[in-house]
Write an enzyme that holds these catalytic residues in place. Sequence first.
Site, PDB file in Angstrom:
ATOM      1  CG  LEU A 100     -52.961  31.153  26.968  1.00 22.16           C
ATOM      2  CD1 LEU A 100     -54.170  30.766  27.340  1.00 22.16           C
ATOM      3  CD2 LEU A 100     -51.821  31.683  27.822  1.00 22.16           C
ATOM      4  CG  ASP A 101     -47.595  27.463  23.263  1.00 22.53           C
ATOM      5  OD1 ASP A 101     -47.958  28.353  22.605  1.00 22.53           O
ATOM      6  OD2 ASP A 101     -46.864  27.600  23.914  1.00 22.53           O
ATOM      7  CE1 TYR A 102     -54.959  22.875  18.108  1.00 21.85           C
ATOM      8  CE2 TYR A 102     -53.528  20.475  18.957  1.00 21.85           C
ATOM      9  CZ  TYR A 102     -54.885  21.084  18.204  1.00 21.85           C
ATOM     10  OH  TYR A 102     -55.775  20.233  18.275  1.00 21.85           O
ATOM     11  CG  HIS A 187     -43.800  28.600  21.752  1.00 19.62           C
ATOM     12  ND1 HIS A 187     -44.656  27.925  21.796  1.00 19.62           N
ATOM     13  CD2 HIS A 187     -43.559  28.549  20.881  1.00 19.62           C
ATOM     14  CE1 HIS A 187     -45.350  28.154  20.963  1.00 19.62           C
ATOM     15  NE2 HIS A 187     -44.102  28.653  19.700  1.00 19.62           N
ATOM     16  CE  LYS A 190     -46.692  24.555  26.360  1.00 16.65           C
ATOM     17  NZ  LYS A 190     -46.767  24.363  24.875  1.00 16.65           N
TER      18      LYS A 190
END
Length: 240
Positions: A100-102, A187, A190
Amino acid sequence: MERIQKIIANSGVASRRKAEELIKEGRVKVDGKVVTELGTKVSKKSIIEVDNVKISSEEKEYYLLNKPRGVVTTTSDEHGRKTVVSLIETDKRIYPVGRLDYDTTGALILTNDGEFANNITHPKNQIDKTYVAKINGILTIADIMALKKGVMLDDIKTSPAKVKIKKVDNKNKVSIVEITIHEGKNHQVKRMFEKLGYEVLKLKRERIAFLTLKGLSSGDYRSLTPKEVNQLYDLSMNKK
Ligand code: URA
């Protein structure tokens, strides 16, 4: 006694298939002797080495974390940022299953079971992941259809997504959209929205297969039950 390729895969060193290759290539030793026969059964007490490095056969642990924003999905970070692994109290060498992204929050599995992790993340096993995205703009019907059909990312079409509009705020021009995918490109959510001209302002993973965040506040975690682990194994094996 267990098959040697299974023990290697369980240790997280390699997938089952890769473990078979390592054995055939003579890179695996059991109690100091090279073993090249697939399916050789090995006692739990045996010392197994891959490329002369001993593999660990520690007990398996499985966690579901509600990842907060501002934490990296790695085991260590060269910039000293907080990692998801540091949020879980264990003496086992666990690692995150997928990424999972930051700035993305929500459901993340961590384990020290390499075979399990490979099964869950492999796109061919089609484990559904459901995200809720807050995007700028009002998502059009045409764009919902585009997401459902799949959009081109890096010259490859994404698999069809399930898409549901949860809320539209006409005044502030934002939409809350639920999107379910089973791939895990970098990502991906997104980029899928970006491709259609929207920016993802907030992203949360609400579900992995049947696992929800019920009862878990941000930063909280729990162990998966043996039944849940088996169900996830079954789900991924059935899709093979
Ligand atoms: N898709 C993204 O864009 N980011 C995530 O963190 C997960 C899926």
